[in-house]
Design a protein around this motif. Sequence first.
Motif, mmCIF file in Angstrom:
data_model
loop_
_atom_site.group_PDB
_atom_site.id
_atom_site.type_symbol
_atom_site.label_atom_id
_atom_site.label_comp_id
_atom_site.label_asym_id
_atom_site.label_seq_id
_atom_site.Cartn_x
_atom_site.Cartn_y
_atom_site.Cartn_z
ATOM 1 N N VAL A 40 8.930 3.396 12.954
ATOM 2 C CA VAL A 40 8.884 2.381 11.904
ATOM 3 C C VAL A 40 10.209 1.620 11.856
ATOM 4 C CG1 VAL A 40 7.201 3.529 10.450
ATOM 5 C CG2 VAL A 40 9.618 4.087 10.175
ATOM 6 N N PRO A 41 10.250 0.411 11.344
ATOM 7 C CA PRO A 41 9.061 -0.336 10.936
ATOM 8 C C PRO A 41 8.216 -0.766 12.133
ATOM 9 C CG PRO A 41 11.005 -1.743 10.845
ATOM 10 C CD PRO A 41 11.490 -0.364 11.158
ATOM 11 N N LYS A 42 6.899 -0.766 11.928
ATOM 12 C CA LYS A 42 6.006 -1.286 12.956
ATOM 13 C C LYS A 42 5.248 -2.460 12.359
ATOM 14 C CE LYS A 42 2.379 -0.566 16.230
ATOM 15 N NZ LYS A 42 1.844 0.325 17.239
ATOM 16 N N VAL A 43 5.234 -3.562 13.085
ATOM 17 C CA VAL A 43 4.588 -4.775 12.601
ATOM 18 C C VAL A 43 3.349 -5.058 13.451
ATOM 19 C CG1 VAL A 43 4.896 -7.258 12.243
ATOM 20 C CG2 VAL A 43 6.800 -5.697 11.807
ATOM 21 N N VAL A 44 2.224 -5.321 12.781
ATOM 22 C CA VAL A 44 0.986 -5.670 13.476
ATOM 23 C C VAL A 44 0.495 -6.997 12.896
ATOM 24 C CG1 VAL A 44 -1.358 -4.954 14.051
ATOM 25 C CG2 VAL A 44 0.408 -3.210 13.703
ATOM 26 N N ILE A 45 0.325 -7.997 13.766
ATOM 27 C CA ILE A 45 -0.082 -9.322 13.297
ATOM 28 C C ILE A 45 -1.475 -9.653 13.824
ATOM 29 C CG2 ILE A 45 0.579 -11.761 13.153
ATOM 30 C CD1 ILE A 45 3.460 -10.861 13.894
ATOM 31 N N ASN A 46 -2.381 -9.917 12.898
ATOM 32 C CA ASN A 46 -3.781 -10.236 13.223
ATOM 33 C C ASN A 46 -4.411 -9.206 14.168
ATOM 34 O OD1 ASN A 46 -3.479 -12.425 11.600
ATOM 35 N ND2 ASN A 46 -3.945 -13.966 13.130
ATOM 36 N N ASP A 47 -3.996 -7.969 14.065
ATOM 37 C CA ASP A 47 -4.498 -6.873 14.913
ATOM 38 C C ASP A 47 -4.371 -7.219 16.401
ATOM 39 O OD1 ASP A 47 -5.102 -5.745 12.505
ATOM 40 O OD2 ASP A 47 -7.279 -5.780 12.755
ATOM 41 N N ALA A 67 3.504 4.434 5.670
ATOM 42 C CA ALA A 67 2.787 5.096 6.771
ATOM 43 C C ALA A 67 2.365 6.535 6.462
ATOM 44 C CB ALA A 67 3.640 5.051 8.036
ATOM 45 N N PHE A 113 -0.775 6.841 4.318
ATOM 46 C CA PHE A 113 -2.015 6.340 4.908
ATOM 47 C C PHE A 113 -2.101 6.765 6.377
ATOM 48 C CE2 PHE A 113 -1.084 3.610 1.322
ATOM 49 C CZ PHE A 113 -2.290 3.615 0.645
ATOM 50 N N TYR A 125 0.866 -1.181 0.000
ATOM 51 C CA TYR A 125 0.000 0.000 0.000
ATOM 52 C C TYR A 125 0.900 1.227 0.000
ATOM 53 C CZ TYR A 125 -4.420 -2.434 1.068
ATOM 54 O OH TYR A 125 -5.547 -3.215 1.023
ATOM 55 N N ASP A 161 -2.431 -12.393 9.293
ATOM 56 C CA ASP A 161 -2.376 -11.146 8.539
ATOM 57 C C ASP A 161 -1.268 -10.278 9.132
ATOM 58 O OD1 ASP A 161 -3.448 -8.852 6.888
ATOM 59 O OD2 ASP A 161 -3.779 -8.061 8.907
ATOM 60 N N LYS A 186 0.809 -6.843 8.929
ATOM 61 C CA LYS A 186 0.931 -5.486 8.376
ATOM 62 C C LYS A 186 2.282 -4.932 8.814
ATOM 63 C CE LYS A 186 -3.997 -4.296 8.634
ATOM 64 N NZ LYS A 186 -4.511 -5.477 9.389
ATOM 65 N N TYR A 202 -3.526 2.326 13.984
ATOM 66 C CA TYR A 202 -2.621 1.317 14.546
ATOM 67 C C TYR A 202 -1.523 1.945 15.402
ATOM 68 C CZ TYR A 202 -4.926 -2.303 11.883
ATOM 69 O OH TYR A 202 -5.861 -3.188 11.405
ATOM 70 N N LEU A 255 -4.816 5.058 8.672
ATOM 71 C CA LEU A 255 -4.448 3.688 9.041
ATOM 72 C C LEU A 255 -3.330 3.717 10.099
ATOM 73 C CD1 LEU A 255 -5.645 1.097 7.928
ATOM 74 C CD2 LEU A 255 -3.845 1.038 6.198
ATOM 75 N N SER A 256 -2.365 4.618 9.883
ATOM 76 C CA SER A 256 -1.245 4.726 10.820
ATOM 77 C C SER A 256 -1.731 5.170 12.199
ATOM 78 C CB SER A 256 -0.208 5.726 10.298
ATOM 79 O OG SER A 256 0.262 5.290 9.050
ATOM 80 N N ILE A 316 2.805 -1.228 4.264
ATOM 81 C CA ILE A 316 2.038 0.021 4.211
ATOM 82 C C ILE A 316 2.964 1.221 4.384
ATOM 83 C CG2 ILE A 316 0.169 1.351 5.296
ATOM 84 C CD1 ILE A 316 -0.783 -1.493 6.381
ATOM 85 N N PHE A 340 4.271 -1.407 8.726
ATOM 86 C CA PHE A 340 4.271 0.027 8.421
ATOM 87 C C PHE A 340 5.713 0.501 8.296
ATOM 88 C CE2 PHE A 340 0.231 -0.669 10.490
ATOM 89 C CZ PHE A 340 -0.641 0.178 9.831
ATOM 90 N N SER A 341 5.976 1.295 7.249
ATOM 91 C CA SER A 341 7.310 1.871 7.116
ATOM 92 C C SER A 341 7.212 3.240 6.460
ATOM 93 C CB SER A 341 8.221 0.953 6.307
ATOM 94 O OG SER A 341 7.775 0.924 4.979
ATOM 95 N N VAL A 345 0.933 4.069 14.959
ATOM 96 C CA VAL A 345 2.302 3.948 14.457
ATOM 97 C C VAL A 345 3.106 5.182 14.898
ATOM 98 C CG1 VAL A 345 3.763 3.756 12.409
ATOM 99 C CG2 VAL A 345 1.546 2.598 12.475
#
Lengths: 142, 67
Positions: free
Chosen positions: B36-43, B21, B24, A93, A134, A136, B31, B27-28, B19, A138-139, B33
Motif C-alpha cells: 500500500v498505497p495501491k491505486v486502481v483506476i477504472n479497474d 485494505a 475489506f 471505506y 473511478d 480506488k 484487486y 476487495l483487497s 479503502i 487501498f491503504s 493488494v
Amino acid sequence: MSIMTERDRAAVRKEFERLTGPVKLVVFSQELQAGDLCRQNESLVREVAELSDQIAVEVLNLAIDRERVQAYGVEQVPAIVVEGARDYGIRFYGVPLGYEFSNLIDAIVLASTGQPVLAEETLASLRTLAADVDIKVFSTPT
Amino acid sequence: MRLAQHMAVASERVRSTAIEATEFPELSRAYQVMGVPKVVINDRVQFEGAVPEKDFLGAVLQAVSEP
C-alpha cells in the motif's frame, strides 16, 4: 471514551480554520455487518464534526435507507461520503484512522472550499476528460 | 493518496474511494493488494506506492484512453 486525543483535536481545529462552506459527512452503517467498526466509524465522524459548526453528520443504514444508499453508490460498510456544495464523489471505506485520518481531514477542507490543490496542467487535462474515472486507493492505518 | 480526492473535486467525471485494505480483505484480494498505497483506476490501470502528480495524471489519462 473518545477516539481522538486532545492533541488531535487541536490540530484538526487548526485545519478547520480554513473551512469556508458547509460540509456534510454521510455515514453508512449496518449493525449486523461489521457492527463494531460501524460504531467506531460513527463515533469518529461525530468527534470530528464537533470541531466545526460548518460540519453536519447524517447516518444512513444500509438495510433501512436503501434508496438513498443506492443513490450514493455505497455497497460496503463502514463508509463515509464527504459532501460539500455538491457530492464530489469522495468516499471512504473503513474507519479512517492513522494515515487515512489526515486524508479525511483534507477531504473535509477540500469539500468545504471546493478548491483542489493541483497543478494548472492537471486541472486543464481533467477538464477534457470524456469518460468517467473511478479511482480506488487501498491503504492501511500505519 | 490525496491526489485522487483533489481530482474528484476538480472534475465531475472523477470519483475517489479510499479503502482500508485490512477491513475489506475480499476487495483487497480481488484487486491483488500486496503493498500500500495501491491505486486502481477504472479497474484497468494500477500501481503501487506514491507517485508524482504528473505520473498520477498519466495513469488517469491512460485509464480512459481507447484500448
